[in-house]
Design a protein around this motif. Structure first.
Motif, PDB file in Angstrom:
ATOM      1  N   TRP A 396      40.511  14.447  89.499  1.00 44.21           N
ATOM      2  CA  TRP A 396      39.188  13.875  88.839  1.00 44.21           C
ATOM      3  C   TRP A 396      39.733  12.878  87.618  1.00 44.21           C
ATOM      4  N   GLN A 397      40.827  13.072  86.962  1.00 43.31           N
ATOM      5  CA  GLN A 397      40.884  12.313  86.018  1.00 43.31           C
ATOM      6  C   GLN A 397      40.955  10.882  86.366  1.00 43.31           C
ATOM      7  N   SER A 398      41.808  10.767  87.544  1.00 35.14           N
ATOM      8  CA  SER A 398      41.907   9.220  88.057  1.00 35.14           C
ATOM      9  C   SER A 398      40.628   8.728  88.533  1.00 35.14           C
ATOM     10  N   TYR A 399      39.583   9.631  89.075  1.00 35.37           N
ATOM     11  CA  TYR A 399      38.461   8.975  89.334  1.00 35.37           C
ATOM     12  C   TYR A 399      37.670   8.650  88.118  1.00 35.37           C
ATOM     13  N   PHE A 400      37.762   9.351  86.943  1.00 35.60           N
ATOM     14  CA  PHE A 400      37.085   9.019  85.993  1.00 35.60           C
ATOM     15  C   PHE A 400      37.604   7.775  85.255  1.00 35.60           C
ATOM     16  N   VAL A 401      38.722   7.608  85.201  1.00 37.80           N
ATOM     17  CA  VAL A 401      39.466   6.579  84.898  1.00 37.80           C
ATOM     18  C   VAL A 401      38.954   4.952  85.485  1.00 37.80           C
ATOM     19  N   TYR A 402      38.845   5.480  87.012  1.00 40.01           N
ATOM     20  CA  TYR A 402      38.600   4.258  87.601  1.00 40.01           C
ATOM     21  C   TYR A 402      37.138   3.919  87.295  1.00 40.01           C
ATOM     22  N   LEU A 403      36.138   5.002  87.204  1.00 35.20           N
ATOM     23  CA  LEU A 403      34.884   4.654  86.609  1.00 35.20           C
ATOM     24  C   LEU A 403      34.615   4.067  85.276  1.00 35.20           C
ATOM     25  N   LEU A 431      31.189  15.725  91.025  1.00 37.24           N
ATOM     26  CA  LEU A 431      31.590  14.779  90.279  1.00 37.24           C
ATOM     27  C   LEU A 431      30.943  15.193  88.820  1.00 37.24           C
ATOM     28  N   TRP A 432      29.536  15.208  88.759  1.00 34.43           N
ATOM     29  CA  TRP A 432      28.713  15.737  87.552  1.00 34.43           C
ATOM     30  C   TRP A 432      29.085  16.915  87.073  1.00 34.43           C
ATOM     31  N   ARG A 433      29.708  17.875  87.645  1.00 33.00           N
ATOM     32  CA  ARG A 433      30.119  19.014  86.977  1.00 33.00           C
ATOM     33  C   ARG A 433      31.514  19.099  86.415  1.00 33.00           C
ATOM     34  N   GLN A 434      32.177  17.757  86.688  1.00 32.79           N
ATOM     35  CA  GLN A 434      33.658  17.739  85.966  1.00 32.79           C
ATOM     36  C   GLN A 434      33.182  16.757  84.601  1.00 32.79           C
ATOM     37  N   VAL A 435      31.868  16.311  84.498  1.00 30.72           N
ATOM     38  CA  VAL A 435      31.740  15.388  83.174  1.00 30.72           C
ATOM     39  C   VAL A 435      32.117  16.268  81.736  1.00 30.72           C
TER      40      VAL A 435
END
Length: 623
Positions: A396-403, A431-435
């Motif tokens: 998830w960290q990688s996805y949020f850095v990408y976003l 994805l939203w629950r990880q915010v």
């Protein structure tokens, strides 16, 4: 898969023959199927040749503990020699040894075994150190070259297999595990202060160093030489450059097909074995995909397919139902172990000793328990899904850095499509629950100070990571940030029970294929690892392919520390610890109080576990 030792000395009689044998015996768990040694010295013509172990004149000693996987006959035992000028001890597997042997035969080489070890020697005889770039596999190898009078040390591209060395005034000693070096009279193991402090602060390790002063790892994807005349070490030479791969694939269908093709090939290679092969099956997508490809391969090594899982009944992280679904779908015989905090306490000292260096999460104990279960079922080789998250940027960290990068680079349309698309049918609302979790972690590390128990080093690491471009960050996550410590922990877990762990996702051709995908190919509407999900559509149940949560042999460590392990950890926090030379006990006690009073703070608990395991490591190795 084995345990090795190599000692090169110049003059004198230390380390002694007895020391070499003690070093070898310390890793008998890595190779219970046989042992061997050879002592080499200079003959009257100044040529290296075998000599008697009792001789005071030996210059090089090679020792080996064997786990027999390929060609289990005595003829394939190590140390192995070739042409009276090459000798080797090596730990690992060369999966493309069949293809290399065919090519080498065409070049005039003859073979007397069916082993990959003999192929390694022939490849070196033919191509020298350029042979390492031709290997597909995992290895920590020592090759003694009697023509050049050097010992060549080499390690696979990701450092899956360990190889360490220590130097004295008149010797260089090489080993599979750090504990082997502790028996050398002239080596006094001490904690490496900077490595320990950085690890406590960030939870990450520098793969270029160990936690022990004076003990160095051979760098991954590299080889170096030791001059047998003067003992000098050359600088390491790299044999792989993943940073050179360009992201050129921009079509999702093409990415899925390419990934499926290269993974099928990798799994087929990883199934080469003359003994039974099983699967470490968490129930997640990665391990399930490996088991699926293997079950359809028709390989003889996977007849009577067996899978090994960990279960935590009553806890939200329990993945048993997913693992059983996959096992049933693929026709696997499922073996399940239930690690408990009480069992952990009983195993703790042995667990810490096996790992050599501090372990940062109790989840590694689940892997330890699964490894023990695997060996109990008489399965000495296991494939698993380690590496899928790293090569496909699946955290998830990688996805949020990408976003974040999309916004910063003006790609607001792609950002909105990805974020809002997660809420639409077919998207992944997880994805939203990880915010909230990602924001909390970001703020904690961004504003980290020594006073709140987390060093500003964590902030520096975060800033460094966020400044990278997509391609640089992906390579960094694979080669530095995540995999080195995970692979080290995996190696110690499985080898503690004489089990060879194999990693089809980490074949270098698979990694290069994944790096050729443009970043937007990896994500779609809240989903990560999209090429793998497309590749497995129709192969695995949709409940696995589009599973929204991500776990993987985790333990309920928050619950364990709140309950059964709390007295043990409290005694550490409140007592006198050797760790206080490296950390502030007041800050840690405040963190522990917050973690316990909140009924289980995940970040605080993770930090607490890291400090606790570092304390146990200091006590075990340094008294």
């Amino acid at each position: 898969m084995c345990g090795i030792v190599a000692v090169m000395r110049r003059g004198g009689d230390t380390p002694s023959t007895a020391t070499v044998r003690e070093m070898r015996a310390l890793v008998a768990h890595r190779g219970p199927d046989g042992s061997g040694e050879v002592f080499l010295g200079w003959d009257r013509q100044g040529t290296l040749a075998p000599c008697a172990p009792a001789s005071a004149d030996w210059t090089i000693a090679l020792g080996h503990q064997r786990l027999a996987i390929l060609d289990v006959s005595p003829s394939a035992a190590q140390p192995m020699s070739r042409d009276d000028w090459l000798w080797t001890v090596y730990n690992g597997e060369i999966y493309n040894y069949v293809e290399l042997r065919t090519e080498l035969r065409q070049r005039g080489h003859r073979f007397t075994t069916e082993s990959d070890t003999e192929v390694l020697l022939a490849a070196y005889a033919e191509w020298g150190t350029e042979c390492f770039a031709r290997l597909r596999g995992m290895w920590g190898a020592v090759i003694v070259d009697g023509r050049r009078n050097v010992a060549v040390l080499s390690r696979d591209r990701l450092g899956i297999k360990p190889l360490y060395y220590a130097r004295g005034e008149s010797f260089v000693a090489v080993a599979s595990e750090i504990k082997q070096l502790s028996v050398i009279p002239d080596v006094r193991l001490r904690p490496q202060r900077d490595a320990l402090v950085d690890y406590l602060a960030t939870g990450y390790e520098d793969s270029a160093r160990t936690f022990f002063e004076g003990v160095e790892p051979v760098p991954a994807a590299s080889w170096l030489t030791i001059d047998l005349r003067d003992g000098k070490l050359s600088p390491p030479t790299r044999c792989w450059a993943p940073e050179d791969v360009r992201p050129v694939v921009h079509d999702r269908v093409e990415a899925g097909e390419m990934f499926a093709s290269v993974m099928r090939e990798s799994v087929a290679l990883h199934l080469r074995s003359d003994v039974p092969v099983g699967f470490a099956l968490s129930g997640g997508l990665d391990s399930s995909a490996v088991a699926a490809w293997a079950s359809k391969s028709g390989a003889a090594s996977v007849r009577g397919l067996q899978a090994f899982s960990a279960s935590f009944p009553g806890h939200a992280i329990d993945e048993t139902k997913h693992a059983r679904l996959v096992a049933s779908h693929l026709g696997l015989t499922a073996h399940v172990v239930e690690p408990t905090p009480n069992a952990l306490q009983q195993d703790l000292d042995r667990f810490v000793w096996q790992h050599d260096e501090p372990v940062g999460s109790l989840s590694q104990y689940a892997g330890y328990a699964v490894a023990r279960l695997t060996r109990a079922a008489s399965v000495p080789v296991t494939l698993n899904g380690q590496g899928g998250d790293e090569i496909l940027a699946g955290y998830w960290q990688s996805y949020f850095v990408y976003l974040r990068g999309l916004l910063r680079n003006g790609h607001s349309g792609s950002f909105v499509t990805s974020v809002l698309g997660a809420l639409l049918p077919g998207g992944n609302r997880a994805l939203w629950r990880q915010v909230p979790t990602m924001l909390r972690r970001y703020r904690q590390r961004r504003g980290a100070t020594q006073q709140n128990g987390v060093s500003s080093r964590a902030r520096e690491k975060l800033v460094h990571l966020m400044a990278m471009d997509d391609r640089t960050r992906r390579v960094y996550e694979i080669t530095e940030m995540y995999l080195p410590r995970l692979l080290k922990w995996d190696d110690r877990n499985f080898m503690a029970f004489s089990v060879e762990g194999r990693y089809p996702f980490l074949d270098h051709k698979v990694i290069e294929t994944a790096l050729s995908f443009a970043p937007e190919m990896l994500y779609r509407r809240g989903w990560v690892k999209e090429p793998l999900r497309q590749a497995m559509a129709g192969v695995l149940p949709s409940a696995i392919v589009r599973r929204r949560d991500k776990l993987g042999f985790e333990t309920p460590q928050v619950a364990w520390l709140q309950n059964e392990l709390r007295p043990l950890v409290r005694d550490f926090v409140e007592g006198d610890s050797p760790l206080w030379q490296y950390a502030d006990p007041t800050a840690l006690r405040a963190l522990a109080s917050r973690a316990w009073s909140r009924g289980g703070d995940e970040e605080g608990t993770q930090t607490l576990v890291r400090y606790f395991m570092a304390d146990r490591w200091l006590r075990k190795f340094f008294g």
